[in-house]
Design a protein around this motif. Structure first.
Motif, short mmCIF file in Angstrom:
data_model
loop_
_atom_site.label_atom_id
_atom_site.label_comp_id
_atom_site.label_asym_id
_atom_site.label_seq_id
_atom_site.Cartn_x
_atom_site.Cartn_y
_atom_site.Cartn_z
N PHE A 101 -11.97 11.55 5.02
CA PHE A 101 -10.92 10.77 5.66
C PHE A 101 -10.91 9.34 5.12
CE2 PHE A 101 -11.78 14.28 8.43
CZ PHE A 101 -10.51 14.73 8.71
N PHE A 102 -9.72 8.81 4.97
CA PHE A 102 -9.53 7.45 4.47
C PHE A 102 -9.35 6.52 5.65
CE2 PHE A 102 -8.49 10.23 1.00
CZ PHE A 102 -9.01 9.57 -0.10
N ARG A 103 -10.07 5.38 5.63
CA ARG A 103 -10.03 4.43 6.73
C ARG A 103 -10.16 3.01 6.18
NH1 ARG A 103 -13.32 6.92 11.19
NH2 ARG A 103 -12.79 5.00 12.27
N ASN A 104 -10.00 2.04 7.04
CA ASN A 104 -10.26 0.66 6.62
C ASN A 104 -11.11 -0.08 7.64
OD1 ASN A 104 -8.35 0.31 8.62
ND2 ASN A 104 -7.30 -1.36 7.57
N ASP A 105 -11.62 0.62 8.65
CA ASP A 105 -12.36 -0.04 9.72
C ASP A 105 -13.81 0.45 9.80
OD1 ASP A 105 -11.77 2.52 10.51
OD2 ASP A 105 -11.03 1.98 12.50
N VAL A 106 -14.32 1.00 8.70
CA VAL A 106 -15.69 1.53 8.69
C VAL A 106 -16.40 1.08 7.41
CG1 VAL A 106 -15.26 3.58 10.10
CG2 VAL A 106 -14.90 3.69 7.64
N LYS A 107 -17.71 1.06 7.47
CA LYS A 107 -18.53 0.78 6.28
C LYS A 107 -18.77 2.10 5.57
CE LYS A 107 -21.60 -1.71 3.91
NZ LYS A 107 -21.20 -2.06 2.61
N THR A 108 -18.36 2.18 4.32
CA THR A 108 -18.49 3.42 3.56
C THR A 108 -19.21 3.15 2.24
OG1 THR A 108 -16.36 3.07 2.48
CG2 THR A 108 -16.34 4.36 4.53
N LYS A 109 -19.70 4.19 1.63
CA LYS A 109 -20.38 4.05 0.35
C LYS A 109 -19.39 3.72 -0.77
CE LYS A 109 -23.68 6.33 -2.73
NZ LYS A 109 -24.53 7.50 -2.98
N TYR A 110 -18.18 4.28 -0.66
CA TYR A 110 -17.17 4.08 -1.70
C TYR A 110 -15.88 3.50 -1.12
CZ TYR A 110 -20.29 7.07 -4.36
OH TYR A 110 -21.40 7.58 -4.98
N THR A 111 -15.19 2.73 -1.95
CA THR A 111 -13.92 2.14 -1.57
C THR A 111 -12.88 2.50 -2.63
OG1 THR A 111 -14.95 0.27 -0.43
CG2 THR A 111 -12.68 -0.04 -1.16
N LEU A 112 -11.70 2.86 -2.16
CA LEU A 112 -10.56 3.10 -3.04
C LEU A 112 -9.70 1.84 -3.05
CD1 LEU A 112 -8.45 4.71 -4.69
CD2 LEU A 112 -7.58 5.60 -2.50
N ILE A 113 -9.47 1.31 -4.24
CA ILE A 113 -8.58 0.16 -4.39
C ILE A 113 -7.27 0.66 -4.98
CG2 ILE A 113 -8.22 -2.08 -5.50
CD1 ILE A 113 -11.36 -2.23 -5.66
N ILE A 114 -6.19 0.46 -4.24
CA ILE A 114 -4.86 0.86 -4.71
C ILE A 114 -4.15 -0.43 -5.15
CG2 ILE A 114 -2.66 1.94 -4.12
CD1 ILE A 114 -4.16 3.45 -1.89
N ASP A 115 -4.05 -0.59 -6.46
CA ASP A 115 -3.50 -1.81 -7.05
C ASP A 115 -2.08 -1.52 -7.54
OD1 ASP A 115 -3.08 -4.24 -8.28
OD2 ASP A 115 -4.70 -4.03 -9.75
N ALA A 116 -1.09 -1.97 -6.78
CA ALA A 116 0.32 -1.72 -7.12
C ALA A 116 0.67 -2.43 -8.42
CB ALA A 116 1.22 -2.19 -5.99
N ARG A 117 1.26 -1.68 -9.36
CA ARG A 117 1.68 -2.24 -10.64
C ARG A 117 3.20 -2.37 -10.72
NH1 ARG A 117 -2.94 -4.25 -12.38
NH2 ARG A 117 -2.22 -4.28 -14.50
N TRP A 118 3.91 -1.42 -10.11
CA TRP A 118 5.37 -1.46 -10.14
C TRP A 118 5.90 -0.84 -8.86
CZ3 TRP A 118 9.27 2.50 -10.75
CH2 TRP A 118 10.55 1.99 -11.02
N ILE A 119 6.83 -1.56 -8.23
CA ILE A 119 7.42 -1.08 -6.98
C ILE A 119 8.93 -1.11 -7.12
CG2 ILE A 119 7.73 -1.58 -4.52
CD1 ILE A 119 4.89 -2.83 -4.57
N TYR A 120 9.53 0.03 -6.88
CA TYR A 120 10.99 0.13 -6.87
C TYR A 120 11.39 0.42 -5.43
CZ TYR A 120 15.68 1.95 -7.62
OH TYR A 120 17.03 2.16 -7.57
N ALA A 121 12.19 -0.45 -4.87
CA ALA A 121 12.50 -0.37 -3.44
C ALA A 121 13.59 0.65 -3.10
CB ALA A 121 12.90 -1.75 -2.91
N GLY A 122 14.26 1.19 -4.11
CA GLY A 122 15.33 2.15 -3.82
C GLY A 122 16.51 1.45 -3.12
N TRP A 123 17.37 2.24 -2.52
CA TRP A 123 18.49 1.68 -1.77
C TRP A 123 18.92 2.64 -0.69
CZ3 TRP A 123 22.77 4.82 -2.28
CH2 TRP A 123 22.86 5.59 -3.44
N TYR A 124 19.63 2.11 0.28
CA TYR A 124 20.09 2.91 1.42
C TYR A 124 21.60 2.77 1.55
CZ TYR A 124 20.56 4.70 6.17
OH TYR A 124 20.93 5.43 7.27
N GLY A 125 22.28 3.90 1.52
CA GLY A 125 23.74 3.88 1.59
C GLY A 125 24.30 4.61 2.80
N GLY A 126 23.47 4.87 3.80
CA GLY A 126 23.95 5.56 5.00
C GLY A 126 24.48 6.94 4.68
N MET A 127 25.73 7.19 5.03
CA MET A 127 26.34 8.51 4.84
C MET A 127 26.56 8.85 3.36
SD MET A 127 26.57 9.70 7.82
CE MET A 127 27.78 10.98 7.98
#
Length: 195
Positions: A101-127
């Motif tokens: 299980f992935f958490r952020n409130d516990v002390k663990t042996k390993y940590t996963l770092i998710i380093d965002a390189r590119w973010i495309y926000a998309g768009w919303y057009g309703g109907m």
């Protein structure tokens, strides 16, 4: 030849690609800490910095709506970056996992770092329709007490979100969906590798 090149590029997208290491280090683990980074993220097709992207959104929102809508937007943007993207990642990853299980409130042996390189926000057009967000990120598993010791590197390539949350009509909701899908995909990779 061109068709084959396009097909190969399309296949490599919306998936997690292995760069180095394997999941063997997870065999005796039950929890992994997660940290998100945005220091190196570029936004949209124009590869804007975050401050450029926010400036564009501010101009657009204040021109089309009003200052109050903008103030709510920037508040939500900051809130999603600091807590919600991580929660959506946990929702996706932990819904598919039975052992780790992935958490952020516990002390663990390993940590996963998710380093965002590119973010495309998309768009919303309703109907008329919408376009989901996309996320490219480096995924690095490190020893928590010795972060310079990298045990595995992966790359998430243009992970596409799904229309599945109440905030989907706003950018931060569509980006959150990419983190949820990323969590599901990563958990599936781990489940297939760690028996």
């Amino acid at each position: 030849m061109l068709l084959m090149a396009v097909a190969t590029t399309a296949v490599a997208q919306n998936q997690i690609n292995y760069e180095s290491g394997n999941f063997d280090f997870l065999k005796d683990q039950t929890e992994i800490s997660v940290k998100l980074k945005f220091d190196n993220a570029a936004y949209q097709e124009k590869n804007l910095t975050e401050s450029q992207y926010i400036a564009e959104r501010k101009a657009d929102i204040t021109a089309k709506k009003n200052e109050a809508v903008w103030k709510n937007w920037i508040y939500q943007w900051d809130r999603f970056k600091s807590t919600e993207y991580l929660e959506y990642f946990f929702k996706g990853a932990n819904s598919k996992s039975k052992k780790i299980f992935f958490r952020n409130d516990v002390k663990t042996k390993y940590t996963l770092i998710i380093d965002a390189r590119w973010i495309y926000a998309g768009w919303y057009g309703g109907m008329i329709g919408s376009q989901e967000g996309k996320l490219t990120a480096d995924l690095t598993f490190v020893e928590t007490d010795n972060p310079s010791n990298v045990v595995m590197r992966l790359q998430a390539d243009k992970i596409q979100g799904k229309q599945m949350n109440k905030d989907f009509s706003w950018e931060y909701g569509r980006i959150a969906a990419t983190y949820e899908v990323l969590g599901k995909k990563l958990a599936k990779e781990i489940k297939n590798a760690v028996k």
